[in-house]
Write an enzyme that holds these catalytic residues in place. Structure first.
Site, mmCIF file in Angstrom:
data_model
loop_
_atom_site.group_PDB
_atom_site.id
_atom_site.type_symbol
_atom_site.label_atom_id
_atom_site.label_comp_id
_atom_site.label_asym_id
_atom_site.label_seq_id
_atom_site.Cartn_x
_atom_site.Cartn_y
_atom_site.Cartn_z
ATOM 1 N N TRP A 4 -23.863 -24.874 -19.873
ATOM 2 C CA TRP A 4 -24.304 -23.987 -18.787
ATOM 3 C C TRP A 4 -23.138 -23.887 -17.822
ATOM 4 O O TRP A 4 -22.784 -24.864 -17.151
ATOM 5 C CB TRP A 4 -25.502 -24.568 -18.037
ATOM 6 C CG TRP A 4 -26.792 -24.533 -18.794
ATOM 7 C CD1 TRP A 4 -27.320 -25.538 -19.538
ATOM 8 C CD2 TRP A 4 -27.739 -23.453 -18.868
ATOM 9 N NE1 TRP A 4 -28.529 -25.159 -20.070
ATOM 10 C CE2 TRP A 4 -28.811 -23.883 -19.674
ATOM 11 C CE3 TRP A 4 -27.776 -22.166 -18.326
ATOM 12 C CZ2 TRP A 4 -29.907 -23.060 -19.960
ATOM 13 C CZ3 TRP A 4 -28.868 -21.360 -18.608
ATOM 14 C CH2 TRP A 4 -29.926 -21.802 -19.418
ATOM 15 N N CYS A 20 1.994 -12.691 -0.149
ATOM 16 C CA CYS A 20 1.151 -13.804 -0.596
ATOM 17 C C CYS A 20 1.975 -14.883 -1.265
ATOM 18 O O CYS A 20 1.533 -16.018 -1.417
ATOM 19 C CB CYS A 20 0.104 -13.336 -1.589
ATOM 20 S SG CYS A 20 -0.369 -11.629 -1.408
ATOM 21 N N ALA A 35 0.833 -1.207 0.000
ATOM 22 C CA ALA A 35 0.000 0.000 0.000
ATOM 23 C C ALA A 35 0.869 1.260 0.000
ATOM 24 O O ALA A 35 0.659 2.169 -0.805
ATOM 25 C CB ALA A 35 -0.930 -0.001 1.212
ATOM 26 N N ARG A 68 -29.627 -20.461 -11.792
ATOM 27 C CA ARG A 68 -30.943 -20.973 -12.197
ATOM 28 C C ARG A 68 -31.670 -21.611 -11.032
ATOM 29 O O ARG A 68 -32.851 -21.390 -10.801
ATOM 30 C CB ARG A 68 -30.791 -22.034 -13.296
ATOM 31 C CG ARG A 68 -30.783 -21.483 -14.679
ATOM 32 C CD ARG A 68 -30.405 -22.544 -15.671
ATOM 33 N NE ARG A 68 -31.369 -23.645 -15.725
ATOM 34 C CZ ARG A 68 -31.195 -24.732 -16.477
ATOM 35 N NH1 ARG A 68 -30.100 -24.857 -17.210
ATOM 36 N NH2 ARG A 68 -32.096 -25.684 -16.491
ATOM 37 N N ARG A 106 13.625 6.456 -8.463
ATOM 38 C CA ARG A 106 12.470 7.217 -8.936
ATOM 39 C C ARG A 106 12.168 8.386 -7.986
ATOM 40 O O ARG A 106 11.028 8.817 -7.868
ATOM 41 C CB ARG A 106 11.271 6.287 -9.082
ATOM 42 C CG ARG A 106 11.617 5.059 -9.943
ATOM 43 C CD ARG A 106 10.433 4.164 -10.161
ATOM 44 N NE ARG A 106 9.524 4.756 -11.115
ATOM 45 C CZ ARG A 106 8.207 4.807 -10.948
ATOM 46 N NH1 ARG A 106 7.664 4.339 -9.856
ATOM 47 N NH2 ARG A 106 7.451 5.356 -11.868
#
Lengths: 464, 464
Positions: free
Chosen positions: A447, A54, A21, A455, A81
């Protein structure tokens, strides 16, 4: 005198935490604002930046050959950077009133204050360590950081015995069980819950249970570890529950993590019921114009339940970082929330879930119907067609989709994305029956299993 | 005297066509209404009922061992469920005014009229046969029906040479190319378009082109077959285009199909610009209360373009049948339309598309931006991570998703479902960037490739 004034008109963005993050936020802010406009300083107390936690189970299991493959961007790459990333530097205090943070060099112990115009809190999570005798004995390992992973690999190399106990049967637990099987261990998983994978309903968890046993893993449910026994050398020898004892040459703890928010709490920032930071849609800490927070230290809105939830996942952390960096860099982006999607695998068994489980729906006051169907990953006649089970929850009366859980073989898990998008769009199960999903015999029965479930759910919420 | 009166109060449902759409309709109607209430008569002119035409290439290629694996339900099984399925019986006329159909026994030539209260037209498609000399020579094969497949397999067994030419480079063409490679043939694909897979934009088709060449398939684009040369034995010897000649011991035609609607047209039923039957949302033929149509003989609404389209796919046929059977059985269901999803594979190359191509968007007056990104099917460090390319179209200004095309290796194609659901929900690409898709290293990079494309598209339609 304003602080930014002291920096010659440049604003300063300070980032606490150098992983997904935090560094996504820093990188995105840098993309939008050059170093002449915005100074970026990031503090990371560990040895590594921007790595895939992970991926640790796959590195431990040998699928990923070396640690550095898990590092998306090194400190040097960030610095190239124009991000002033200071490693092994721990922030020990946030002074919101004066807009500054105190940081300590972990090795030298030196402390100093750094002022900010904009602050990003990305302090992540800390693993839950059981409060019991022997939990810190040699041979007992967590797997949250790269350092943890390295310690475990070293331990694997030096352990003579081949009996491993994994404590916890969530994502990390089952992934570590696979890793240890790959390393030639006999694996016992000790799990507090009724069935493994408590992120699924127990009826679906039971399918995982059976599959784990089929892989030769000993699964012990309804069992809480009370003690780690050590041998004369001080090293782990066995794991004890109230009722039993399991010999162990190695123990891996996979019982989850908690938000690391002591720093934020001490600064008076708002925490939720799960002890994570509370943010707004722009990922700003609530009530604070110039402080953002993201990743494993925040709570997120679950769009299905309408309540905050704690979901420490790398994919959210990256999105948070992107949103924070865009906003902190002068652009505009929001993170509307999650629907609770997660996928995992143990050997060739794939496990997926999104939305609400039955107990979540109960808790938030939703009435629902459930259906469970069996189908196959490909057309039944096509080579490699494997069984998959889909459970679907739909709201009574409205027929709105509430959740989907999938357990199956290759090709099963990522189908949960269909439901994740449908949940985001608040579709009903009846609307889902008409979804135009990709069909060809190598990819799906005519399907798709998700449609078969839709369904059946439609018939149940609205007979005929 | 009413006709239903003559049947002792029972209604009669007549179905024309014994494959996916027709027999799904019959089965679903039977589920809702017992034989005491509803008589069901179905006519099929061929030898087989309810089979997977999509599976034929895999049967021809040897992946599916025997023909009967492709048959979902035999005539006997239908009859056991009180559906009076009459095989080898061709309907030659629909008399709408009097509510009856004339049927002819294909073997005996006997004809008779059968009256109906409710009619289902599911006459399917017929393959396009090029109008050129030699097109009917021995060794030239279509692959639409099980009979076609059997004839081709017989031909494979008897053909000495090993040079095959596939005419057409759409789904059937590339699937047949793979089947013939599996059977040890040298394969040349002759294609009228600029690149193979004209259901993709040419820049994405080019990726397929390269991959086909990598598989050892000779790809000839911009070439129209003008003649089939035969040898002294009358059997195919070569395929000629205007510019060249390709030796061929075997030719497979895969140049598409057209709706089989001569019967419906003669009865005065409404056809669209693609010569398919036009229906309403309940799959009733427009303007007719008691006539339904579905499957490869109808046009469907494309929800993205807002126009009718001809999309002969088994998955739609099955959904049509389900909707028709529900309505004809006294329930209520609708088929809202398609978004144009299709997936396919050639060896380990996966190809997928949904929504509009650039030329579709042009045609219907939509302005758009496109982005194309490269990513991987799994986390880059995870074994088996393979390249995949995603192209995305978004409407200018609104940012609404218009289409997605994917070419890649294992795990690439079914990701198109994410976009298919997003198109159905009319999401913008910016909304898509926040989608909570399943992430774990064995399944996806931390940013799913579809999200990477959505991010890039967002930046393009709405800078910052």
């Amino acid at each position: 005198m304003s602080m930014s004034g002291a920096r010659g008109g440049r604003e300063r963005l300070v980032v606490i935490g150098g992983d997904a993050a935090g560094m996504s936020a820093a990188s995105q802010a840098r993309r939008l604002r050059g170093p002449g406009e915005l100074e970026i300083v990031a503090f990371e107390r560990g040895h590594f930046s921007s790595y895939s936690a992970c991926g640790i189970p796959y590195w431990v299991g040998g699928d990923v050959a070396e640690r550095d493959r898990l590092i998306a961007r090194t400190p040097e790459e960030h610095r190239a950077r124009d991000i002033d990333l200071r490693m092994r530097t721990e922030v020990t205090e946030i002074d919101v009133a004066r807009g500054r943070v105190r940081a300590r060099d972990v090795d030298s112990g030196d402390e100093s204050w750094t002022s900010y115009d904009k602050l990003v809190i990305a302090t992540g999570a800390r693993p839950i360590r059981p409060d019991m005798p022997g939990a810190d004995a040699p041979g007992v390992h967590g797997v949250q950081t790269l350092d943890d992973g390295q310690a475990l690999l070293d331990s694997l190399a030096h352990t003579r015995g081949r009996r491993a106990v994994v404590v916890g049967a969530g994502y990390i637990g089952v992934e570590m069980a696979e890793a240890l099987i790959n390393r030639g261990f006999e694996v016992t998983v000790v799990n507090r819950g009724k069935e493994p994978m408590s992120t699924l309903d127990p009826d679906m968890g039971r399918l995982v249970h059976r599959a784990l046993e089929g892989l030769g893993i000993t699964m012990v449910n309804n069992a809480e570890v009370t003690k780690v026994h050590t041998g004369e050398d001080g090293r782990v020898r066995a794991v004890a529950t109230e009722d039993a004892e399991f010999p162990a040459d190695l123990v891996v703890l996979g019982i989850g993590v908690r938000p690391q928010t002591a720093l934020a709490e001490a600064a008076g920032l708002p925490l939720g019921t799960h002890r994570g930071l509370l943010t707004d849609l722009a990922m700003r800490v609530r009530g604070h114009e110039n402080i953002w927070a993201g990743g494993d230290c925040v709570e997120v809105l679950n769009l299905v339940s309408g309540q905050e939830q704690y979901v420490p996942l790398g994919t959210h952390a990256n999105k948070h970082g992107q949103v924070i960096g865009t906003n902190a860099g002068g652009g505009y982006a929001t993170f509307p929330g999650v629907v609770g999607t997660a996928v995992s695998k143990v050997c060739d068994l794939e496990i997926a879930r999104t939305g609400l489980r039955e107990k979540d729906a109960h808790r938030v006051g939703l009435r629902y119907e459930t259906v469970t169907i069996e189908s196959t990953t490909r057309a039944g006649y096509y080579p490699g067609a494997s069984p998959m089970t889909v459970k679907m929850l739909a709201e009574r009366r409205t027929g709105r989709l509430l959740g989907v859980q999938i357990v199956g073989r290759e090709g099963a898990a990522k189908r949960v994305d269909i439901a994740a998008v449908a949940l985001t769009a608040q579709m009903t199960v009846e609307q889902m029956t008409a979804l135009d999903l990709g069909y060809a015999p190598p990819f799906s029965p005519v399907w798709d299993p998700v449609l078969v479930a839709a369904r059946k759910a439609t018939a149940k919420v609205r007979p005929r």
